[in-house]
Scaffold this motif. Structure first.
Motif, PDB file in Angstrom:
ATOM      1  N   ALA A 151       0.856  -1.189   0.000  1.00 12.37           N
ATOM      2  CA  ALA A 151       0.000   0.000   0.000  1.00 12.37           C
ATOM      3  C   ALA A 151       0.888   1.234   0.000  1.00 12.37           C
ATOM      4  O   ALA A 151       1.956   1.217   0.606  1.00 12.37           O
ATOM      5  CB  ALA A 151      -0.897  -0.010   1.232  1.00 12.37           C
ATOM      6  N   ALA A 190       0.033  -0.652  -4.470  1.00 13.80           N
ATOM      7  CA  ALA A 190      -0.489  -1.939  -4.928  1.00 13.80           C
ATOM      8  C   ALA A 190      -1.799  -1.788  -5.702  1.00 13.80           C
ATOM      9  O   ALA A 190      -2.085  -2.570  -6.600  1.00 13.80           O
ATOM     10  CB  ALA A 190      -0.679  -2.885  -3.745  1.00 13.80           C
ATOM     11  N   LYS A 191      -2.587  -0.787  -5.371  1.00 14.39           N
ATOM     12  CA  LYS A 191      -3.884  -0.592  -6.030  1.00 14.39           C
ATOM     13  C   LYS A 191      -3.874   0.575  -7.013  1.00 14.39           C
ATOM     14  O   LYS A 191      -4.922   0.971  -7.512  1.00 14.39           O
ATOM     15  CB  LYS A 191      -4.966  -0.360  -4.980  1.00 14.39           C
ATOM     16  CG  LYS A 191      -5.186  -1.558  -4.098  1.00 14.39           C
ATOM     17  CD  LYS A 191      -6.263  -1.309  -3.080  1.00 14.39           C
ATOM     18  CE  LYS A 191      -6.433  -2.545  -2.199  1.00 14.39           C
ATOM     19  NZ  LYS A 191      -7.466  -2.354  -1.192  1.00 14.39           N
ATOM     20  N   PRO A 225      -3.665   2.065 -10.441  1.00 10.22           N
ATOM     21  CA  PRO A 225      -3.694   1.610 -11.831  1.00 10.22           C
ATOM     22  C   PRO A 225      -2.697   2.392 -12.700  1.00 10.22           C
ATOM     23  O   PRO A 225      -2.270   3.487 -12.342  1.00 10.22           O
ATOM     24  CB  PRO A 225      -5.132   1.887 -12.275  1.00 10.22           C
ATOM     25  CG  PRO A 225      -5.682   2.858 -11.318  1.00 10.22           C
ATOM     26  CD  PRO A 225      -4.876   2.761 -10.055  1.00 10.22           C
TER      27      PRO A 225
END
Length: 176
Positions: free
Chosen positions: A118, A121-122, A124
């Protein structure tokens, strides 16, 4: 006379050591807080975040404020970080583990983030801006941004910007 098993083991080990190793991409931020020659110096409150092309916040990376003030009074001044506050801060409950922390002294400071953890990781793929905002009691306010693409290109190039008063050099190092 050769020792075939030893030769095979040595060749296999050499192949493993010579093989390319896969590393996760990373985002490293360097923020310099200048020492100001003023009568009453206060450490600045700072927010560091990643912003999408539409100016919405993709991730808050760091918020430094006076966490030791009694009764959480230091958090009430976070709204002086106007851009961050309006875009993300007022919706967050501080303190935030791994994001918020105490103000920092003058000098260089480093933040490091890995692709597989984090908040990256998320994140895009796309075009973003790293934004650094500083506000200081009895002082000024400044915002500096550095555009970048995520994930980084094959050849990583250091990016940066220079503040003029409350923020010194901001460096962004992206590693593929």
């Amino acid at each position: 006379m050769t020792n075939a098993p030893l030769l095979r083991y040595t060749m296999a080990l050499g192949a493993c050591l010579g093989a390319p190793v896969a590393f996760a991409a990373s985002l490293n931020v360097g923020v310099e807080i200048p020492r100001l020659d003023v009568a009453q110096y206060h450490r600045p409150y700072m927010a560091v975040w990643i912003e999408r092309a539409d100016s919405s916040v993709a991730a808050t990376l760091a918020v430094w404020y006076d966490v030791k003030k009694r009764d959480g009074e230091g958090a009430k001044w976070l709204k002086d970080l106007r851009q961050w506050w309006r875009r993300a801060g007022r919706e967050l409950a501080v303190p935030i583990d791994g994001v918020t922390g105490p103000t920092r002294p003058a000098g260089p400071h480093q933040l490091a983030f890995a692709e597989d953890a984090a908040p990256l990781a998320k994140l895009p793929a796309g075009s973003y801006r790293l934004v650094v905002e500083a506000a200081r009691e009895a002082g000024g306010r400044e915002v500096v941004s550095v555009p970048f693409d995520w994930p980084p290109a094959k050849a990583a190039a250091p990016l940066g910007a220079q503040g003029s008063s409350e923020i010194g050099a901001v460096k962004l190092d992206l590693k593929p």
